[in-house]
Every structure is written in structure tokens, then in C-alpha cells.
Motif scaffolding. Sequence first.
Motif, PDB file in Angstrom:
ATOM      1  N   ASP A   9       0.897  -1.176   0.000  1.00  0.00           N
ATOM      2  CA  ASP A   9       0.000   0.000   0.000  1.00  0.00           C
ATOM      3  C   ASP A   9       0.932   1.222   0.000  1.00  0.00           C
ATOM      4  O   ASP A   9       0.979   1.972   0.953  1.00  0.00           O
ATOM      5  CB  ASP A   9      -0.917  -0.007   1.233  1.00  0.00           C
ATOM      6  N   ASP A  13       7.424   4.169   4.044  1.00  0.00           N
ATOM      7  CA  ASP A  13       8.317   3.060   4.425  1.00  0.00           C
ATOM      8  C   ASP A  13       8.239   1.916   3.414  1.00  0.00           C
ATOM      9  O   ASP A  13       9.239   1.238   3.148  1.00  0.00           O
ATOM     10  CB  ASP A  13       8.066   2.576   5.848  1.00  0.00           C
ATOM     11  N   ASP A  14       7.061   1.737   2.788  1.00  0.00           N
ATOM     12  CA  ASP A  14       6.949   0.755   1.691  1.00  0.00           C
ATOM     13  C   ASP A  14       7.955   1.096   0.593  1.00  0.00           C
ATOM     14  O   ASP A  14       8.601   0.200   0.019  1.00  0.00           O
ATOM     15  CB  ASP A  14       5.567   0.792   1.041  1.00  0.00           C
ATOM     16  N   ASN A  38      -2.396   2.704   3.429  1.00  0.00           N
ATOM     17  CA  ASN A  38      -1.851   3.969   3.941  1.00  0.00           C
ATOM     18  C   ASN A  38      -2.493   5.173   3.254  1.00  0.00           C
ATOM     19  O   ASN A  38      -2.741   6.205   3.875  1.00  0.00           O
ATOM     20  CB  ASN A  38      -0.345   4.036   3.685  1.00  0.00           C
ATOM     21  N   LEU A 122       3.414  -5.864   2.341  1.00  0.00           N
ATOM     22  CA  LEU A 122       3.785  -4.656   3.085  1.00  0.00           C
ATOM     23  C   LEU A 122       2.556  -3.813   3.446  1.00  0.00           C
ATOM     24  O   LEU A 122       2.707  -2.687   3.910  1.00  0.00           O
ATOM     25  CB  LEU A 122       4.739  -3.802   2.238  1.00  0.00           C
ATOM     26  N   GLY A 123       1.380  -4.353   3.176  1.00  0.00           N
ATOM     27  CA  GLY A 123       0.163  -3.572   3.440  1.00  0.00           C
ATOM     28  C   GLY A 123      -0.956  -4.479   3.908  1.00  0.00           C
ATOM     29  O   GLY A 123      -0.734  -5.655   4.225  1.00  0.00           O
ATOM     30  N   ASN A 165      -1.732  -2.838   9.364  1.00  0.00           N
ATOM     31  CA  ASN A 165      -2.022  -3.663   8.180  1.00  0.00           C
ATOM     32  C   ASN A 165      -3.053  -4.748   8.475  1.00  0.00           C
ATOM     33  O   ASN A 165      -3.896  -5.056   7.628  1.00  0.00           O
ATOM     34  CB  ASN A 165      -0.740  -4.313   7.646  1.00  0.00           C
ATOM     35  N   ASP A 240       8.212  -1.780   7.046  1.00  0.00           N
ATOM     36  CA  ASP A 240       8.263  -2.548   5.790  1.00  0.00           C
ATOM     37  C   ASP A 240       9.699  -2.889   5.394  1.00  0.00           C
ATOM     38  O   ASP A 240       9.968  -4.021   4.968  1.00  0.00           O
ATOM     39  CB  ASP A 240       7.529  -1.792   4.680  1.00  0.00           C
TER      40      ASP A 240
HETATM   41 CA    CA Z   1       2.968  -0.538   4.191  1.00  0.00          CA
END
Ligand code: CA
Length: 307
Positions: A9, A13-14, A38, A122-123, A165, A240
Motif C-alpha cells: 500500500d 516506508d513501503d 496507507n 507490506l500492506g 495492516n 516494511d
Molecule cells: Ca505498508
Amino acid sequence: MRNFIIDTDTASDDAVALVMALRQPDIAVKAITVAAGNVPLPMALQNALYTVELCGADAPVHAGCAKPLLRELETAQVVHGHDGMGDIGLALQGRRPADGHAADVLRDVIAANAGDITLVTLGPLTNVALALLREPALARQVSRCYIMGGIGAGHGNVTPTAEFNIWMDPEAAKIVFESGMNMTMVGWDISWKYATFDAEQADEIRRIGTPLAEFAVDIQATLAEFSKTENALPGFDLPDPIAMAAAIDPAIAEYGEFRVDVTTGEGLERGMTVVDVLGVTKRKPQMRVAASADRQAFVDMLKRSVS
Ligand code: CA
Ligand code: BDR
């Protein structure tokens, strides 16, 4: 070469986690699939596309779900900025994603690389859950799924006990957690313990002086403020990226094997990861849970990726 597929998402940080994977010489990122979380989906797509372009990479970026399976989207723009990238004026418009819905791409890319594909999430797990609902056999084709989400031990960042998440789409998380996939959970506790950067530590990365190093730090502007005022941290943390580091080199962390369940209630009962540490439920462990990490190895990997 190892094959990765990354579901994200994309916010600040992703983006750093994407840089780490895209710059890793022995990893082929087969696809990046994007979900709302996010930030709203169109913004997350632009952020992923911008990051891929900045890395000079050619991984295809695909649009997925614009909201959780059953719930309304509640973004974290107060954490990562309105654009999710710290509101520092990046040109985050006009790039076009590749054709194909994320859930179809997950199905096809995983099937095409069955037994030789690492999935990193990551989300919120919306896209992955949708793919698994349509094709449950995917669970056996993924070599291992690294999940940034939940809490291994300690407190949450959205409720006292839930991490964003998992909280955002608990029904999706439950589907994934019960899918039978080989899974490793890197919870938010690992991030705040081992992946926090105060001003001096952030500056050390920025001083590497490359566009990627400056990008990795500058886009954390909003997160840095939020982390200090709301999360009682000395600076921003990078959940992430430390999950990505574990996917790139599992030896960066130590793990336990536990049964982990997700709660799908409301209020305080929404989106908890319940880790059966003592095995009191007598159910077979299905999750490898990160218990600690080597901060220095993580920081070294991060620095190499932006150098
Ligand atoms: Ca994320
Ligand atoms: C997770 O939520 C988002 O704020 C971050 O991108 C990370 O994936 C941490 O709880």
C-alpha cells in the motif's frame, strides 16, 4: 536469482522496502501489486511507480483492491502525509500502471513460478486474500510469504493491541493466516525495537549522498513527526524495510513457530494477532514469528541498497 512478488500500500516506508528489493542484485521482482491502505489506491500506485522509476527498474506495477474486503478504507495519511510520501513535493502524478488486476497477477505470477517465489506483503492483505479465495492452491505454490503485519509481542499502533495492516483488513488477514502457506510474520514490535532512526541516524543515511539515500530519508518527514508525538519513538521507524530485510536474508532475524490467529471483531477486538506462545490451544503452529533482529545487519543492508 530469486523471484519476488511484492504486495504494497505504497507510502514512505513501503517505498524504502521496494528500493531494497529492486536494488538487490540476486532478486528478480516479478511484479508489484498495490492495494489501498496507507493512502487511497491511485496515490499508492503513483508512489510505487515513482519509486520503481527512481530505481531505474522495470518491475510492472499493478492496481488491486481500492478498499478492504468488508470494511471501509481508513487511510494513514496522518502518519505518512497526504501523498503518503511525506508531502515534500515529489511529482507523483501521471504514471500508468501495467494492465491486469493485482489478484489475477498474483495468481498468474505465482503459478508461473510455483515453488520458486517469495511473496512479501507490506500492506493490508486484501489482494492476497482475494487471490487465495479465487485459487486456494496458490498457498502451496508460494515458497514463503513474509508478512509485515501484526504484533509478535507487545503493543499496537492503531489500537493498544493491533497493528495497522492487520487492523485495516482483518478478514483478509484471517484468510491468509489460515491458507496453509509457509509464512513469516514480522510484526510492528520488530520495527520499533530494531528499525527506528533518530535524527542523527537518519542523517547518516542521507549523507551517503545518492538520490536514493536522500529519497529514503526525506519521504519520512511526516512519519518522523508522527513517530515522536504519537508512537513515543526517538525518530521514524521502518516496518516494511525490516520485513523486506528478513525476506532478502532470513538470517537477519530470529524466529519462533506459533499458532497465530486474527480477531475480526470491532473496537479493541479488531485485527489483533493472537500468538499462542505456550501452545494452549493445542493447534499446530502455522506461522514463523520474528522475535528479534540484528539491527546492524539491517542498517548495513539498507545503506547498501541506497549507495
Ligand atoms: Ca505498508
Ligand atoms: C504498517 O502500516 C503502515 O503505516 C506501514 O507502511 C507499515 O506497512 C506499520 O504498521
